[in-house]
Design a protein around this motif. Structure first.
Motif, PDB file in Angstrom:
ATOM      1  N   PRO A   1       9.849 -12.781 -12.823  1.00 22.73           N
ATOM      2  CA  PRO A   1       8.366 -12.379 -12.840  1.00 22.73           C
ATOM      3  C   PRO A   1       8.156 -12.904 -14.047  1.00 22.73           C
ATOM      4  O   PRO A   1       8.791 -13.184 -15.219  1.00 22.73           O
ATOM      5  CB  PRO A   1       8.398 -10.933 -12.701  1.00 22.73           C
ATOM      6  N   LEU A   2       6.570 -13.177 -14.320  1.00 17.35           N
ATOM      7  CA  LEU A   2       5.974 -13.704 -15.452  1.00 17.35           C
ATOM      8  C   LEU A   2       4.586 -12.803 -15.703  1.00 17.35           C
ATOM      9  O   LEU A   2       4.002 -12.681 -14.909  1.00 17.35           O
ATOM     10  CB  LEU A   2       5.788 -15.293 -15.351  1.00 17.35           C
TER      11      LEU A   2
ATOM     12  N   ILE B   1       3.364 -11.810 -12.088  1.00 19.11           N
ATOM     13  CA  ILE B   1       3.473 -12.676 -10.789  1.00 19.11           C
ATOM     14  C   ILE B   1       4.916 -12.184 -10.235  1.00 19.11           C
ATOM     15  O   ILE B   1       5.931 -12.174 -11.229  1.00 19.11           O
ATOM     16  CB  ILE B   1       3.275 -14.013 -11.082  1.00 19.11           C
ATOM     17  N   SER B   2       5.088 -12.050  -8.942  1.00 16.44           N
ATOM     18  CA  SER B   2       6.544 -11.836  -8.696  1.00 16.44           C
ATOM     19  C   SER B   2       7.227 -13.101  -8.752  1.00 16.44           C
ATOM     20  O   SER B   2       6.866 -13.902  -8.931  1.00 16.44           O
ATOM     21  CB  SER B   2       6.249 -11.227  -7.012  1.00 16.44           C
ATOM     22  N   ALA B   3       8.583 -12.642  -8.584  1.00 13.22           N
ATOM     23  CA  ALA B   3       9.720 -13.649  -8.826  1.00 13.22           C
ATOM     24  C   ALA B   3       9.790 -14.278  -7.253  1.00 13.22           C
ATOM     25  O   ALA B   3       9.532 -13.651  -6.329  1.00 13.22           O
ATOM     26  CB  ALA B   3      10.911 -13.158  -9.025  1.00 13.22           C
ATOM     27  N   PRO B   4      10.072 -15.625  -7.285  1.00 15.45           N
ATOM     28  CA  PRO B   4       9.983 -16.312  -5.997  1.00 15.45           C
ATOM     29  C   PRO B   4      10.944 -15.623  -4.894  1.00 15.45           C
ATOM     30  O   PRO B   4      10.932 -15.460  -3.851  1.00 15.45           O
ATOM     31  CB  PRO B   4      10.455 -17.839  -6.494  1.00 15.45           C
ATOM     32  N   HIS B   5      12.313 -15.396  -5.359  1.00 19.63           N
ATOM     33  CA  HIS B   5      13.130 -14.931  -4.658  1.00 19.63           C
ATOM     34  C   HIS B   5      12.823 -13.431  -3.866  1.00 19.63           C
ATOM     35  O   HIS B   5      12.944 -13.263  -2.853  1.00 19.63           O
ATOM     36  CB  HIS B   5      14.499 -14.541  -5.240  1.00 19.63           C
ATOM     37  N   MET B   6      11.958 -12.903  -4.629  1.00 21.65           N
ATOM     38  CA  MET B   6      11.354 -11.285  -4.132  1.00 21.65           C
ATOM     39  C   MET B   6      10.298 -11.570  -3.073  1.00 21.65           C
ATOM     40  O   MET B   6      10.124 -11.090  -1.866  1.00 21.65           O
ATOM     41  CB  MET B   6      10.784 -10.377  -5.281  1.00 21.65           C
ATOM     42  N   VAL B   7       9.564 -12.504  -3.277  1.00 25.92           N
ATOM     43  CA  VAL B   7       8.421 -13.071  -2.443  1.00 25.92           C
ATOM     44  C   VAL B   7       9.037 -13.413  -0.936  1.00 25.92           C
ATOM     45  O   VAL B   7       8.820 -12.971  -0.005  1.00 25.92           O
ATOM     46  CB  VAL B   7       7.551 -14.184  -2.928  1.00 25.92           C
TER      47      VAL B   7
ATOM     48  N   HIS C   1       2.115 -14.508  -4.260  1.00 24.57           N
ATOM     49  CA  HIS C   1       2.492 -14.032  -2.933  1.00 24.57           C
ATOM     50  C   HIS C   1       1.605 -14.120  -1.871  1.00 24.57           C
ATOM     51  O   HIS C   1       2.119 -14.455  -0.565  1.00 24.57           O
ATOM     52  CB  HIS C   1       2.646 -12.513  -3.305  1.00 24.57           C
ATOM     53  N   ALA C   2       0.385 -13.942  -2.069  1.00 23.85           N
ATOM     54  CA  ALA C   2      -0.693 -13.994  -0.721  1.00 23.85           C
ATOM     55  C   ALA C   2      -0.613 -15.476  -0.374  1.00 23.85           C
ATOM     56  O   ALA C   2      -0.723 -15.655   0.971  1.00 23.85           O
ATOM     57  CB  ALA C   2      -2.102 -13.612  -1.339  1.00 23.85           C
TER      58      ALA C   2
ATOM     59  N   ASP D   1      -1.085  -5.631  11.698  1.00 30.01           N
ATOM     60  CA  ASP D   1       0.299  -5.880  11.998  1.00 30.01           C
ATOM     61  C   ASP D   1       1.283  -5.795  10.998  1.00 30.01           C
ATOM     62  O   ASP D   1       2.648  -5.125  11.041  1.00 30.01           O
ATOM     63  CB  ASP D   1       0.194  -7.447  12.628  1.00 30.01           C
ATOM     64  N   ARG D   2       0.909  -5.871   9.728  1.00 27.07           N
ATOM     65  CA  ARG D   2       1.804  -5.881   8.609  1.00 27.07           C
ATOM     66  C   ARG D   2       1.097  -5.438   7.329  1.00 27.07           C
ATOM     67  O   ARG D   2      -0.143  -5.815   7.124  1.00 27.07           O
ATOM     68  CB  ARG D   2       2.592  -7.504   8.447  1.00 27.07           C
ATOM     69  N   ILE D   3       1.834  -4.596   6.694  1.00 29.57           N
ATOM     70  CA  ILE D   3       1.109  -4.151   5.399  1.00 29.57           C
ATOM     71  C   ILE D   3       2.273  -4.110   4.237  1.00 29.57           C
ATOM     72  O   ILE D   3       3.254  -3.647   4.772  1.00 29.57           O
ATOM     73  CB  ILE D   3       0.509  -2.741   5.540  1.00 29.57           C
ATOM     74  N   TYR D   4       1.822  -4.652   3.192  1.00 29.16           N
ATOM     75  CA  TYR D   4       2.825  -4.624   2.030  1.00 29.16           C
ATOM     76  C   TYR D   4       2.438  -4.427   0.813  1.00 29.16           C
ATOM     77  O   TYR D   4       1.130  -4.752   0.636  1.00 29.16           O
ATOM     78  CB  TYR D   4       3.727  -5.840   2.141  1.00 29.16           C
ATOM     79  N   LEU D   5       3.173  -3.898   0.061  1.00 25.88           N
ATOM     80  CA  LEU D   5       2.780  -3.414  -1.298  1.00 25.88           C
ATOM     81  C   LEU D   5       3.590  -4.134  -2.449  1.00 25.88           C
ATOM     82  O   LEU D   5       4.802  -4.328  -2.188  1.00 25.88           O
ATOM     83  CB  LEU D   5       2.901  -1.800  -1.762  1.00 25.88           C
ATOM     84  N   THR D   6       2.916  -4.653  -3.238  1.00 23.88           N
ATOM     85  CA  THR D   6       3.737  -5.392  -4.547  1.00 23.88           C
ATOM     86  C   THR D   6       3.424  -4.697  -5.725  1.00 23.88           C
ATOM     87  O   THR D   6       3.728  -5.250  -6.998  1.00 23.88           O
ATOM     88  CB  THR D   6       3.081  -6.593  -4.829  1.00 23.88           C
TER      89      THR D   6
END
Ligand code: SAH
Length: 186
Positions: free
Chosen positions: A23-24, A32-38, A63-64, A120-125
């Protein structure tokens, strides 16, 4: 993951670190999320073309952008961001990256977004103590919801309905900023 230019979602001096897998800072105390987490979350959500998806926590829009690519063609992504200034920057970042179809809304995502439901899908960051009830209500019958749930450390949790039963699966430890707003951590 290679197709989304992460540097487009960062400002100086962090752009030069865009390809580090961590993250940065993106301002306003958010990251911003880390690429591996995305990647892990995209996989866990079983994203596929045509899905109607809600993201809570647009942040930079990175991520979006990954999600938007995975649900093309035919998919629809609505993303909610609590901090209006970040929502504005995310819109610009997404536009620069050719992802202008993502609808970015500045609002409290813990209260859901009925206009686009059911999803169909919901996600929280961002981390919550439990999935906010308005989001659970907006999930399609066969839908999946995913996000960091619980205290320190949070657990990446995926949930779905199976008839009358609500099933939650623990996908491992994770670290995210707190969910704010009505159903947030305060
Ligand atoms: N997915 C983002 C990560 C952003 S960090 C990216 O790739 O850049 C989590 C974001 O959730 C922060 O921008 C924070 O402001 C936002 N957030 C926190 N509580 C929220 C709420 N109730 N509704 C919408 N966004 C929220």
């Amino acid at each position: 993951m290679r197709a989304v230019p992460r540097e487009n979602f960062l400002a100086d001096p962090y752009r030069r670190d865009a390809y580090q897998d961590r993250p940065l800072p993106i301002g306003h105390g958010q990251t911003i999320s880390a690429p591996h987490m995305v990647a892990i979350m995209s996989d866990a959500l079983r994203l596929e073309p045509g899905l109607n998806v809600l993201e809570v926590g647009t942040g930079s829009g990175y991520h979006a952008a990954v999600t938007a690519r995975l649900i093309r063609p035919g998919g629809r992504l609505t993303s909610i961001e609590y901090v209006p200034q970040l929502a504005a920057v995310a819109r610009e970042n997404l536009r620069r990256s050719g992802e202008s179809s993502v609808e970015v809304v500045a609002a409290d995502g813990s209260r859901g977004w009925p206009a686009g439901a059911p999803y169909d899908r919901i996600y929280l960051t961002c981390t919550a103590m439990r999935f906010p009830p308005p989001l659970v209500d907006e999930l399609a019958p066969d839908g999946l919801i995913l996000g960091p749930i619980g205290g320190e450390p949070a657990r990446l949790t995926r949930a779905h309905r199976a008839g009358e039963t609500w099933i939650e699966e623990d996908l491992g430890a994770c670290a995210f900023v707190p969910l704010r707003g009505q159903y947030g951590l305060g």
